[in-house]
Write a protein that holds these residues in place. Structure first.
Motif, short mmCIF file in Angstrom:
data_model
loop_
_atom_site.label_atom_id
_atom_site.label_comp_id
_atom_site.label_asym_id
_atom_site.label_seq_id
_atom_site.Cartn_x
_atom_site.Cartn_y
_atom_site.Cartn_z
N VAL A 67 0.86 -1.18 0.00
CA VAL A 67 0.00 0.00 0.00
C VAL A 67 0.90 1.24 0.00
CG1 VAL A 67 -1.74 1.33 1.25
CG2 VAL A 67 -1.85 -1.17 1.25
N ASP A 69 0.66 4.85 0.91
CA ASP A 69 -0.16 5.84 1.59
C ASP A 69 0.28 7.22 1.10
OD1 ASP A 69 -1.47 7.61 3.23
OD2 ASP A 69 -0.78 6.72 5.10
N SER A 71 -1.10 10.17 1.51
CA SER A 71 -1.74 11.27 2.22
C SER A 71 -0.83 12.49 2.39
CB SER A 71 -2.24 10.81 3.58
OG SER A 71 -1.18 10.34 4.38
N ALA A 101 -3.60 4.56 -0.93
CA ALA A 101 -4.44 5.09 0.13
C ALA A 101 -4.30 6.61 0.13
CB ALA A 101 -4.03 4.52 1.48
N ASN A 102 -5.40 7.29 0.26
CA ASN A 102 -5.42 8.75 0.42
C ASN A 102 -4.73 9.54 -0.68
OD1 ASN A 102 -6.59 8.41 3.10
ND2 ASN A 102 -4.55 7.75 3.72
N ARG A 122 -7.90 1.26 -4.73
CA ARG A 122 -7.91 2.15 -3.57
C ARG A 122 -7.93 1.31 -2.30
NH1 ARG A 122 -9.55 7.51 -4.76
NH2 ARG A 122 -9.17 7.92 -2.55
N GLU A 123 -7.17 1.72 -1.33
CA GLU A 123 -7.07 1.04 -0.04
C GLU A 123 -7.65 1.93 1.03
OE1 GLU A 123 -5.62 -1.88 1.12
OE2 GLU A 123 -5.04 -2.66 -0.83
N ASP A 124 -8.10 1.30 2.12
CA ASP A 124 -8.50 2.07 3.27
C ASP A 124 -7.26 2.75 3.82
OD1 ASP A 124 -11.17 1.29 3.16
OD2 ASP A 124 -10.78 -0.51 4.34
N PRO A 125 -7.46 3.87 4.51
CA PRO A 125 -6.29 4.54 5.09
C PRO A 125 -5.45 3.59 5.92
CG PRO A 125 -8.24 5.89 5.35
CD PRO A 125 -8.69 4.56 4.80
N ALA A 126 -4.14 3.67 5.71
CA ALA A 126 -3.22 2.77 6.42
C ALA A 126 -2.55 3.49 7.56
CB ALA A 126 -2.18 2.23 5.46
#
Length: 126
Positions: A67, A69, A71, A101-102, A122-126
């Motif tokens: 993943v 991330d 963000s 993610a994000n 898309r992944e859930d927030p890690a």
């Protein structure tokens, strides 16, 4: 040659000076890479190295997917996109995926405009 005031020297930007190479952490069954700042021709190699390192966690069964991330990514150009796509190809060969993610709106637009969005679940927030 005199300086051109309309040109922005990207190497002087604060996020370039303070950015650290992304590391890899295991969160659940995911090897998570957290890039920070701009991903461009100067920083894409460190993202590539971090993604390759994450792939070693998948190879040793400490994780089942990667993943990224995003963000804290403020900008991504074609060099960053190429790093993501090259890492995705290696991940597919290894039987895994790279999810995002994000992703910031700018990165989402880049993925949509290039047709690469479907390549990165898309992944859930890690």
């Amino acid at each position: 040659m005199p300086e051109r005031p309309d040109r922005l020297d990207r190497s002087d930007r604060p996020d370039r000076e303070t950015a650290t190479p992304p590391g890899v952490v295991i969160v659940g069954r995911a090897a998570v890479v957290r890039p920070v700042g701009e991903i461009d021709i100067g920083t894409a190699p460190s993202l590539s190295r971090a993604l390759a390192h994450a792939l070693t966690y998948v190879a040793t069964s400490r994780a089942d997917r990667i993943v990224a991330d995003c963000s804290r990514v403020t900008f991504c150009d074609s060099s960053g996109l190429n790093a993501l796509i090259a890492a995705r190809l290696q991940a597919v060969e290894a039987g895994t995926t790279i999810g995002l993610a994000n992703p910031a709106p700018q990165l989402q637009r880049l993925l949509q405009m290039t047709g690469a969005a479907p390549l990165f679940p898309r992944e859930d927030p890690a």
